[in-house]
Design an enzyme around this catalytic site. Structure first.
Site, PDB file in Angstrom:
ATOM      1  CG  ASP A 129      -0.257  -0.131   2.589  1.00 34.95           C
ATOM      2  OD1 ASP A 129      -0.177   1.032   3.415  1.00 34.95           O
ATOM      3  OD2 ASP A 129       0.049  -1.213   2.933  1.00 34.95           O
ATOM      4  CG  ASP A 175      -6.205   4.286   7.321  1.00 28.51           C
ATOM      5  OD1 ASP A 175      -6.462   4.068   8.364  1.00 28.51           O
ATOM      6  OD2 ASP A 175      -5.248   4.595   6.828  1.00 28.51           O
ATOM      7  CD  GLU A 225      -3.974   4.859  10.494  1.00 28.82           C
ATOM      8  OE1 GLU A 225      -2.865   4.888  11.172  1.00 28.82           O
ATOM      9  OE2 GLU A 225      -3.963   4.407   9.493  1.00 28.82           O
TER      10      GLU A 225
END
Length: 285
Positions: free
Chosen positions: A84, A173, A175
């Site tokens: 990634d 994503d 986080e």
């Protein structure tokens, strides 16, 4: 010359004007102060200040440790090697990665509703041109705007999907917050609802259930270990060690494992949990 008496209309007008000015100045001051009604009306944190430093896993090693090139324990199960990337890597040597066995890639496209990766075209199209199956991901900042707004921005700036056999569904994503409170100043219910909004909007726009990138530790802390997404959204989990470890609630298995942030050529290395035909199936929906 006439003398103005205390009750004269001239003084009343001047007094009202002065009071109005004081009130206007006070309101203007309040609007600029945190925690006031004016600030609350805006309802959102400032846009990201350093989005080029935010990528899938940028906060994982910082908060959870690891990241140091530990290879996965050998397994008889079939896997596919991937990477990634995001803007901080610049132009990527895709042919070199392909020669090294990398067969899929996820590329950061957007963050909040203000940032697009300036290297997205080179990274997204370059991986495709070498033969890789690739997808795009969005770095979430739930405190800056709604889930729907960020999903729409993502789709409009590279996060769409097409059934060409080479495009993975978009990924969200989730986080640790790079800008402050770990959970973005939101309750577990608030964060879960924000994600539901994002995923529903993405599916309405593309027809696909998006992948979710998140760590078990963050998920437990910030969502109360919600099991709301395990049945619909494939899991991409970071853990920098010899095994994938415990998964968040709701998932019986992972789809992608980000196992290191210090791999050769490109740091973030990933392992798809299945054979290549299963990766193709994920792309085809």
């Amino acid at each position: 010359m006439p003398v103005l008496r205390s009750g004269s209309p001239h003084r009343s007008v001047r007094t009202r004007t002065t009071v109005a000015g004081i009130l206007l100045a006070t309101v203007s001051l309040l609007v600029g102060l945190p925690g006031t009604a004016g600030a609350a009306a805006a309802g959102h944190a400032p846009e990201p200040r350093h989005p080029e430093q935010d990528w899938a896993g940028s906060q994982i090693a910082r908060h959870e440790g690891g990241g140091g090139g530990v290879l996965p324990t050998p397994s008889l199960a079939a896997t596919v090697e991937g990477v990634d990337v995001s803007g901080h890597q610049g132009n990527v040597n895709w042919s070199g990665l392909w020669s090294g066995g990398v067969k899929f890639a996820y590329v950061k496209a957007t963050e909040s509703t203000s940032y697009t990766n300036p290297y997205f075209a080179q990274q997204y199209n370059g991986s495709y041109d070498t033969g890789m199956i690739r997808g795009a991901y969005h770095f979430a900042t739930p405190d800056t705007s709604s889930g729907a707004a960020q999903a729409n921005y993502f789709v409009a700036h590279g996060g769409g999907w097409s059934k060409d056999g080479k495009t993975l569904p978009g990924a969200l994503d989730m986080e640790y917050n790079p800008y402050g409170d770990t959970c973005y100043g939101m309750t577990a219910t608030g964060l879960v609802n924000w994600m539901k909004d994002w995923f529903a909007t993405y599916k309405a726009r593309t027809g696909r259930d998006a992948v979710i990138y998140t760590s078990t530790s963050w998920w437990k802390q910030c969502t109360g270990n919600s099991a709301a997404f395990g049945a619909t959204n494939p899991l991409w989990v970071p853990r920098y060690g010899s095994s994938v470890g415990e998964l968040p609630a709701g998932w019986g298995f992972h789809t992608i494992w980000q196992y290191t942030s210090t791999g050769p050529t490109v740091g973030d290395r990933d392992s798809f949990n299945g054979a290549y035909d299963r990766l193709q199936a994920l792309a085809n929906g």
